[in-house]
Design a protein around this motif. Sequence first.
Motif, PDB file in Angstrom:
ATOM      1  N   GLY A 100     -13.262   4.360  -2.457  1.00  0.00           N
ATOM      2  CA  GLY A 100     -12.725   3.139  -1.897  1.00  0.00           C
ATOM      3  C   GLY A 100     -13.015   2.908  -0.436  1.00  0.00           C
ATOM      4  N   PRO A 105      -7.616  -2.922   0.015  1.00  0.00           N
ATOM      5  CA  PRO A 105      -6.907  -2.905  -1.270  1.00  0.00           C
ATOM      6  C   PRO A 105      -6.260  -4.226  -1.647  1.00  0.00           C
ATOM      7  N   VAL A 148      -8.222  -4.962  -5.662  1.00  0.00           N
ATOM      8  CA  VAL A 148      -8.748  -3.633  -5.972  1.00  0.00           C
ATOM      9  C   VAL A 148      -7.655  -2.569  -5.959  1.00  0.00           C
ATOM     10  N   TYR A 151      -7.183  -1.275  -9.302  1.00  0.00           N
ATOM     11  CA  TYR A 151      -8.322  -0.636  -9.962  1.00  0.00           C
ATOM     12  C   TYR A 151      -8.051   0.840 -10.228  1.00  0.00           C
ATOM     13  N   SER A 153      -9.728   4.728 -10.451  1.00  0.00           N
ATOM     14  CA  SER A 153     -10.706   5.393  -9.587  1.00  0.00           C
ATOM     15  C   SER A 153     -12.132   5.118 -10.056  1.00  0.00           C
ATOM     16  N   TYR A 156     -13.230   1.643  -8.893  1.00  0.00           N
ATOM     17  CA  TYR A 156     -13.563   1.698  -7.474  1.00  0.00           C
ATOM     18  C   TYR A 156     -15.010   2.138  -7.278  1.00  0.00           C
TER      19      TYR A 156
END
Length: 471
Positions: A100, A105, A148, A151, A153, A156
Motif C-alpha cells: 500500500g 486509504p 482502498v 481492499y 492485501s 492492494y
Amino acid sequence: MSSELAIRVERVSKAFPVYDKPMHRLYQMLSPRAAKQRWYREFHALQNIDITVRKGETLGVVGRNGSGKSTLLQIICGTLEPSAGTVQVSGRIAALLELGAGFNPEFTGRENVMLYGTVLGLSRSQVEERFDEIAAFAEIGEFIDQPVKCYSSGMYVRLAFAVAINVTPDILVVDEALSVGDEAFQRKCFARINRIRDDGATVLFVSHSAGIVTQLCDRAVLLDRGELLSSGSPKFVVSRYHKMLYVPPDRAEAVRAAIRAEREDDALPASTELSSLSVVDREDARLVSSVSAPSALLEDSGSRGWFDEGLVPKSTVRYDTRGARIGVPHIETPEGRKVNVLHAGDTYLYVYRVDFHDSATEVRFGMLIKTLTGLELGGGATALPQNSMPLVEAGQTVEVRFRFRCLLDAGTYFLNAGVLACLAGEETYIDRLIDAAMFRVMSQPERLATGFIDFCITSYATVLGPSEVHA
C-alpha cells in the motif's frame, strides 16, 4: 546488457537512533546541537555498502530478516536518506517497497491510480491513457471505484503492481510484495517483469525464494546485519544465504567471516557465452565442456554411462555440521558401477553415507537436482516427517540411496545432499552439502522433448477431413 550504470551505491551507511526510555527522545530534542551527550544508541541498519547495477541487469537482494534489504531499497528509491555515502540513479524508478505504499486509504482505487501514477512521473493525461490497461491487469473489477481501505492485501498488491509496471520504468524495484498475491497473479507478474527486463529495464528484486532469485536474476547480493557479505551469481550467493539461515548461533560469526573472505568480485567478466556465470560456475562449465566420452566405453562395451575423474564440482558448500557428516556422495548404476556421465532414460542411484557423531532423533535424508545456474529442478526425501527414523545412535553410519530415472536434457547438473533431525523440538539440518556432486547427461540427437525435463509426452498430428472440421 548495457555497460552503463543504472545504479551506483558508494559507501552507504544508515543509522537509526534507539532510545531506552520515551523521555530520552524529548531530552534529545531539547538538547543543544553542540551538546556532547547523546540520549540514544545507534542501530546501524547498513554499513559501508558498495553496489553497482548496470542498465538492463536484474539484481537479486537476499538476506535474513533484519539484514537491511528494505532499508537499502528505500535509500535507492529516495524515500530514505543515508547517514553516509552517496547514491546515483539514472532513470525513472517504479517501486513496490511495502504493502500500500503511495496509496491514500480514503481514496478509491481509481483516484489512487491517478495519484500513484503522478508520483511515479506521469502526467494525468498519460495515466488516463493507460488506465484501462492498469485496471485490466489488476483484475479487481468494480472495486476500482471503492476506497482502498476496504481492499484485501492481495488487491492492494494487484493495483500497486499494475500501476508500477505501466509507467514504463527504467528501474523496477520489488520488495517481497508479490508474495501476497495468489499463484496465478504471481505468474502473471513474473511474466511482465521478464518482459520489462527484456525491454532493457533494470530490476531490483528482494525475495526469500531461492528458486525465484536463481531463475529471475542475473546477479545477487547477500546482506547480513547491514553488511554486504557476498556478491556474485545467484547460485553462488543463494548457497551462502542458505548457509547463514541454518548456522548455529555460536558459529554465526565464523561463518560470516568465511563468506566474507570468499566474496566474488562485483565486476562482470568480459562478454563470453559463460559471462552470466560466477567464477566457480565458469570453472565448472569449462571443465565440463572439455570432457569427451571415451569411444571404447560408449561403443565397444555398450555402456550406458561412464565415470570421468575430472568431473568434480568446485562450488561445494557445507553447512555447519551438528553431530552428523555426509560423505562420498556419488551416482551408481543399478549394478553398482560408479558413473557421472549419464545416458538419458536410464535408471541410476544417488548414494551417500552419513556418519553420526552424536545421537539424533526423527532423522530424514534428502537430495536435490539443480541446473548449472542453480535452478532447482526436483528432488526427494526418504520419508515424511511423521515417518522419519526415530533414533540414530552416535557412532552409527547410515547409507542413503535415491533411485531415479534420468529424464534430463543434455547438459550439466548438480546434486545436493542433506540430513534433517529434531533439535530442541524443531526439525533442522544437522548437515547439508550444496553442489555435493555433479554429473553430465549425454547429448541425444533424436530427442523430441523440449526444456530441461522429458515428461515422456506422446504426440499425434492428424489431418482432418472437411466433415470433421465442421463437426
